[in-house]
Design a protein around this motif. Sequence first.
Motif, PDB file in Angstrom:
ATOM      1  N   UNK A  13     -46.655 -55.771  24.006  1.00  0.00           N
ATOM      2  CA  UNK A  13     -47.322 -56.669  23.067  1.00  0.00           C
ATOM      3  C   UNK A  13     -48.830 -56.644  23.219  1.00  0.00           C
ATOM      4  N   UNK A  14     -49.323 -56.631  24.450  1.00  0.00           N
ATOM      5  CA  UNK A  14     -50.775 -56.586  24.676  1.00  0.00           C
ATOM      6  C   UNK A  14     -51.371 -55.275  24.203  1.00  0.00           C
ATOM      7  N   UNK A  15     -50.656 -54.190  24.421  1.00  0.00           N
ATOM      8  CA  UNK A  15     -51.113 -52.883  23.944  1.00  0.00           C
ATOM      9  C   UNK A  15     -51.283 -52.918  22.426  1.00  0.00           C
ATOM     10  N   UNK A  16     -50.284 -53.420  21.721  1.00  0.00           N
ATOM     11  CA  UNK A  16     -50.379 -53.485  20.267  1.00  0.00           C
ATOM     12  C   UNK A  16     -51.394 -54.528  19.807  1.00  0.00           C
ATOM     13  N   UNK A  17     -51.581 -55.601  20.571  1.00  0.00           N
ATOM     14  CA  UNK A  17     -52.554 -56.625  20.200  1.00  0.00           C
ATOM     15  C   UNK A  17     -53.969 -56.063  20.209  1.00  0.00           C
ATOM     16  N   UNK A  18     -54.299 -55.288  21.232  1.00  0.00           N
ATOM     17  CA  UNK A  18     -55.634 -54.693  21.305  1.00  0.00           C
ATOM     18  C   UNK A  18     -55.879 -53.789  20.106  1.00  0.00           C
ATOM     19  N   UNK A  19     -54.935 -52.914  19.807  1.00  0.00           N
ATOM     20  CA  UNK A  19     -55.115 -52.010  18.684  1.00  0.00           C
ATOM     21  C   UNK A  19     -55.044 -52.744  17.345  1.00  0.00           C
ATOM     22  N   UNK A  20     -54.302 -53.838  17.283  1.00  0.00           N
ATOM     23  CA  UNK A  20     -54.232 -54.618  16.061  1.00  0.00           C
ATOM     24  C   UNK A  20     -55.575 -55.283  15.774  1.00  0.00           C
ATOM     25  N   UNK A  21     -56.241 -55.794  16.813  1.00  0.00           N
ATOM     26  CA  UNK A  21     -57.573 -56.371  16.627  1.00  0.00           C
ATOM     27  C   UNK A  21     -58.578 -55.312  16.180  1.00  0.00           C
ATOM     28  N   UNK A  22     -58.440 -54.103  16.708  1.00  0.00           N
ATOM     29  CA  UNK A  22     -59.367 -53.032  16.339  1.00  0.00           C
ATOM     30  C   UNK A  22     -59.105 -52.555  14.914  1.00  0.00           C
TER      31      UNK A  22
ATOM     32  N   UNK B 293     -31.988 -42.806  20.706  1.00  0.00           N
ATOM     33  CA  UNK B 293     -31.382 -42.044  21.803  1.00  0.00           C
ATOM     34  C   UNK B 293     -29.873 -41.915  21.649  1.00  0.00           C
ATOM     35  N   UNK B 294     -29.257 -42.834  20.913  1.00  0.00           N
ATOM     36  CA  UNK B 294     -27.815 -42.729  20.673  1.00  0.00           C
ATOM     37  C   UNK B 294     -27.519 -41.980  19.379  1.00  0.00           C
ATOM     38  N   UNK B 295     -28.505 -41.253  18.880  1.00  0.00           N
ATOM     39  CA  UNK B 295     -28.373 -40.456  17.655  1.00  0.00           C
ATOM     40  C   UNK B 295     -27.966 -41.305  16.455  1.00  0.00           C
TER      41      UNK B 295
ATOM     42  N   UNK C  20     -42.500 -55.277  20.153  1.00  0.00           N
ATOM     43  CA  UNK C  20     -41.597 -55.126  21.308  1.00  0.00           C
ATOM     44  C   UNK C  20     -40.120 -55.164  20.918  1.00  0.00           C
ATOM     45  N   UNK C  21     -39.778 -56.032  19.975  1.00  0.00           N
ATOM     46  CA  UNK C  21     -38.381 -56.109  19.536  1.00  0.00           C
ATOM     47  C   UNK C  21     -37.993 -54.815  18.824  1.00  0.00           C
ATOM     48  N   UNK C  22     -38.866 -54.328  17.977  1.00  0.00           N
ATOM     49  CA  UNK C  22     -38.603 -53.086  17.260  1.00  0.00           C
ATOM     50  C   UNK C  22     -38.403 -51.930  18.238  1.00  0.00           C
ATOM     51  N   UNK C  23     -39.271 -51.809  19.216  1.00  0.00           N
ATOM     52  CA  UNK C  23     -39.150 -50.719  20.195  1.00  0.00           C
ATOM     53  C   UNK C  23     -37.904 -50.891  21.048  1.00  0.00           C
ATOM     54  N   UNK C  24     -37.602 -52.143  21.436  1.00  0.00           N
ATOM     55  CA  UNK C  24     -36.436 -52.383  22.286  1.00  0.00           C
ATOM     56  C   UNK C  24     -35.135 -52.007  21.585  1.00  0.00           C
TER      57      UNK C  24
END
Length: 151
Positions: free
Chosen positions: A111-120, A69-71, A58-62
């Motif tokens: 975070x939950x989105x990445x947590x699910x894929x991280x477990x998989x 976007x600011x080039x 989340x921090x990385x994406x934020x």
Amino acid sequence: MTDRTPNHIDAPEVAAWWAERRQYLERVRKVPEIRQRYWREVAIYLARRLLWSYGFFPVFIAFWLPFVLSSFNPVVMASDLIPVLQSFVNSNPEQQATTISTLAIAWLSVGSFFLVFDFVLTPFRSPYQYEADVYMKSWEQLNHDQLPDKV
């Protein structure tokens, strides 16, 4: 006339291999040091998955999305974000609370989105399975003349 191709494995030989593995796992589960190592590795695995999913991504994406976007120009990014931050500070407490709760929900959902894929993508590897793999390799070497080429 039996077919003994290199990929041919007799069922009794495979059954003996799995029976020996199962018996070894039953014995090794009773060892307190390995049980303690198992729980420590579970805790480390969960902490690592949670920190990556809720801390890094989340921090990385934020920070990365506004930077893209600011080039990749921090001056443009700051000049775009300063009015947004000033309007947040100048807004009433109800709007500030709504903004903060929206950011918290976004943080948790990413975070939950990445947590699910991280477990998989990175499943937990039990120390019991590792110990059994090591034992079975030595067992195969000891019983090499009785086993086929590939077990």
